[in-house]
Design a protein around this motif. Structure first.
Motif, PDB file in Angstrom:
ATOM      1  N   LEU A 161       0.839  -1.202   0.000  1.00  0.00           N
ATOM      2  CA  LEU A 161       0.000   0.000   0.000  1.00  0.00           C
ATOM      3  C   LEU A 161       0.875   1.254   0.000  1.00  0.00           C
ATOM      4  O   LEU A 161       0.579   2.228  -0.695  1.00  0.00           O
ATOM      5  CB  LEU A 161      -0.923   0.010   1.231  1.00  0.00           C
ATOM      6  CG  LEU A 161      -1.856   1.214   1.338  1.00  0.00           C
ATOM      7  CD1 LEU A 161      -2.902   1.197   0.242  1.00  0.00           C
ATOM      8  CD2 LEU A 161      -2.528   1.263   2.712  1.00  0.00           C
ATOM      9  N   LEU A 165      -0.255   3.614  -2.949  1.00  0.00           N
ATOM     10  CA  LEU A 165      -1.207   4.687  -2.621  1.00  0.00           C
ATOM     11  C   LEU A 165      -0.759   6.053  -3.162  1.00  0.00           C
ATOM     12  O   LEU A 165      -1.572   6.774  -3.758  1.00  0.00           O
ATOM     13  CB  LEU A 165      -1.446   4.731  -1.106  1.00  0.00           C
ATOM     14  CG  LEU A 165      -2.555   5.666  -0.636  1.00  0.00           C
ATOM     15  CD1 LEU A 165      -3.904   5.300  -1.252  1.00  0.00           C
ATOM     16  CD2 LEU A 165      -2.657   5.656   0.885  1.00  0.00           C
ATOM     17  N   ALA A 190      -7.253  -0.207  -2.434  1.00  0.00           N
ATOM     18  CA  ALA A 190      -6.470   0.977  -2.047  1.00  0.00           C
ATOM     19  C   ALA A 190      -7.333   1.914  -1.198  1.00  0.00           C
ATOM     20  O   ALA A 190      -6.862   2.489  -0.229  1.00  0.00           O
ATOM     21  CB  ALA A 190      -5.942   1.711  -3.275  1.00  0.00           C
ATOM     22  N   ARG A 193      -7.612   0.659   2.083  1.00  0.00           N
ATOM     23  CA  ARG A 193      -6.305   0.729   2.736  1.00  0.00           C
ATOM     24  C   ARG A 193      -5.795  -0.636   3.180  1.00  0.00           C
ATOM     25  O   ARG A 193      -5.184  -0.769   4.243  1.00  0.00           O
ATOM     26  CB  ARG A 193      -6.339   1.673   3.951  1.00  0.00           C
ATOM     27  CG  ARG A 193      -6.834   3.068   3.646  1.00  0.00           C
ATOM     28  CD  ARG A 193      -5.889   3.828   2.729  1.00  0.00           C
ATOM     29  NE  ARG A 193      -6.147   5.254   2.722  1.00  0.00           N
ATOM     30  CZ  ARG A 193      -6.561   5.949   1.666  1.00  0.00           C
ATOM     31  NH1 ARG A 193      -6.814   5.355   0.508  1.00  0.00           N
ATOM     32  NH2 ARG A 193      -6.728   7.255   1.752  1.00  0.00           N
TER      33      ARG A 193
END
Ligand code: DGT
Ligand code: CA
Ligand code: CA
Length: 584
Positions: A161, A165, A190, A193
């Protein structure tokens, strides 16, 4: 069997027929059916349960023979024709089609001419420059194929992530800046999370979808565009990660956002919840049900509206994993989730004293600028020589340095304090590597395992238990030692450790480094339910690492954590009191 899975199987039949040179009309009928199924809102299983074969035939592009194949799939789990075409080729053939730029024509060619049936063989042949000899291929194409293989390999693995991200947010910010875009949001894992992400899902609403798609495809934001339609663009990032952009109308933006945020399990549970209220929930909206037919639309433009229509509070994306969030939302019992702004300190930070890159003062100042009100310095203990572990004298010297800095803050009227900590190694027999004299003067000790791992879970657990029971540890750092996508957690009985930590009033760390996120969400939640305290720390070795805090907070949110469960959301006075009580 989801619609997506069924569509995938039909798509494979089309591809395999294509490679075997079948009639193009037949191939197209499978391909259209696959596309139609892939974007059909009602689940096949439900359609078939309610209306049987006829229900399947009512789906666009599904005729009698395809409906029968779907029936076979739903009742037996397979389609015999799929098995037959699969059997004509080596197992790796479909994988070849996944390589960007390799279509059925090329795959058919390299299979018939060179008997290449998987990616490894293709790569070797390209390296030996055999592909360029084939009609219509050439040296340039061969080079491209090699690059595509490399990207394909990278993209297949999940990504952290922490790496993905920022890239996703950059794409979203490009889209938000586009004049024709009304709203844009990251969806998928995403947005939830998750610690690792498969591919990026982007959702946009606009009254001019073709323009948005065209510009996005041409923008250079993607390394390669694999599909550019009027409402959908797919492509790859430079490191191989795939990206899907979908553009929807504003009246169904909320529903589409809900649907593409998932998780799939959450959406299934949401739909079931809606059904009990006589409402159909799908990616286009929430509809009243009349005799099994969708009627009046009651929500869809906003996500809040979608949840409200089925009597639920809006559920934060991090909770959408079908782990009880729908029930909680129905009863107004969603947790008051921790936020990044609740964090007042970082209690796991390294300096040049051991293996960090900046001084105590530098990292303290960086934390102060971030708005924290205190920080805990935790350099390594004497036994960890490889990481520059401090000697007893060095620990004492650092405690004195910290006292001087705190004195200065006090004199200057600055409300900021530095706590003297130590990241003490938990040695093989569970002894904690903290010199006695230093222990008396340290504000706190973060214990962690770094060496002498055993594959015997009982032994490892016992070692940690002994360390906890010694009273020498206030926080247990990165409890499982996992490195995401690299190293599995040590075999320990983690829930027992969490329970013991609760009884002994030791806090468990959520290490916010995106490679660790250790504890994970599920165990963080178990800890809170068990009354065990937590601490979210970055383990920073340089100033930029302080930014990892957000990932720790995401993990905490996925674990339903509320701020009071996390000691570094407390004021420093409360942490000191807790430490004093613990040690008494
Ligand atoms: P990832 O990419 O593996 O990290 O995980 P996600 O959750 O992003 O999954 P992805 O990219 O396959 O699909 C994005 C979202 O779209 C997913 O979270 C839920 C929704 N979705 C995809 N396929 C289906 C499906 O067959 N049924 C339902 N209900 N939702 C789906
Ligand atoms: Ca995804
Ligand atoms: Ca996706």
């Amino acid at each position: 069997m989801t619609n997506a899975q069924a569509a995938e199987i039909l798509g494979q039949i089309a591809d395999l027929l294509d490679i075997s040179g079948a009639n193009s009309f037949r191939i197209r009928s499978y391909r259209q059916a696959a596309e139609s199924l892939g974007s059909w809102a009602e689940e096949l299983e439900e359609i078939y349960a309610a209306q049987g074969l006829q229900g399947l035939r009512d789906i666009p592009d599904i005729g009698k023979s395809l409906a029968e194949k779907l029936e076979e799939l739903l009742t037996t789990g397979r389609i015999s024709q799929h098995q037959e075409v699969l059997a004509q080729f080596p197992d790796g053939i479909l994988q070849l089609l996944q390589v960007p730029g390799l279509g059925p024509r090329t795959v058919a060619l390299i299979w018939s001419e060179l008997e290449i049936g998987d990616i490894d063989e293709l790569e070797e042949a390209a390296q030996r420059q055999e592909l360029q000899e084939l009609p219509g291929l050439g040296a340039k194409t061969e080079e491209k194929i090699l690059a595509s293989i490399a990207r394909y390999r990278q993209g297949r693995q999940r990504a952290l992530l922490g790496e993905i991200l920022p890239l996703g947010e950059q794409l979203i910010s490009y889209l938000r800046d586009h004049p024709r875009v009304i709203a844009a949001e990251l969806a998928g894992s995403a947005r939830r999370r998750r610690a690792t992400v498969g591919d990026l899902d982007l959702l946009v609403t606009s009254e001019h979808p073709e323009e948005v798609c065209r510009d996005f495809a041409a923008s250079g934001q993607l390394e390669e565009v694999t599909m550019a339609g009027d409402t959908k663009v797919s492509g790859l990032l430079a490191e191989g990660r795939s990206v899907d952009l979908r553009v929807v109308a504003s009246e169904s933006y909320g529903s589409a956002l809900q649907y593409f945020t998932g998780s799939q399990a959450h959406s299934v549970a949401l739909r079931t919840h809606g059904q009990k209220m006589g409402l159909t929930v799908n990616e286009y909206g929430v509809f009243e049900q009349h005799n099994d037919e969708a009627g009046q639309k009651v929500a869809g433009a906003s996500e809040e509206g979608v949840y409200a229509a089925v009597g639920l509070e809006w559920i934060p994306p991090e909770l959408r994993e079908d782990r009880g969030e729908i029930e909680a939302a129905a009863h107004g019992n969603l947790p008051d989730l921790i936020e990044l702004t609740d964090i007042r300190s970082d209690l796991h930070v390294h300096t040049t004293g051991s293996d960090g890159k900046c001084s105590v003062e530098q990292i303290a100042e960086a934390c102060r600028q971030r708005g924290y009100s205190y920080i805990g310095i935790t350099d390594h203990s004497p036994a960890l020589r490889v990481a520059g572990g401090l000697t007893e004298e060095e620990i004492v010297a650092q405690i004195q340095e910290i006292a001087r800095l705190n004195e200065r803050y006090r004199e200057e009227g600055i409300e900021f304090r530095i706590l003297s900590g130590l990241e003490a190694d938990i040695l093989t027999k569970g002894r904690v590597d903290v010199p006695v004299k230093a222990f008396e003067r340290l504000d706190f000790v973060l214990g962690a395992l770094h060496q002498g791992f055993s594959s015997d879970a009982d032994k490892m657990t016992q070692r940690i238990m002994q360390a906890l029971e010694s009273g020498r540890i206030d926080i247990l750092g990165h409890p499982t030692g996992r490195l995401l996508l690299q190293r599995e957690p040590y075999g320990i009985h983690l829930n027992e450790v969490i329970e013991a930590a609760g009884e002994l009033n030791v806090a468990m760390e959520i290490n916010a480094n995106p490679h660790r996120l250790d504890l994970d969400d599920v165990h963080a939640r178990f800890a809170q339910e068990n009354g065990t305290l937590l601490s979210i720390n970055t383990d920073a070795h340089e100033i930029s690492h302080l930014d990892f805090m957000q990932y720790g907070v995401y993990t905490a949110r996925r674990g339903w954590l509320e701020p009071q469960s996390v000691i570094n959301t407390w004021p420093v006075g409360q942490v000191r009191e807790w430490l004093t009580k613990r040690r008494a």
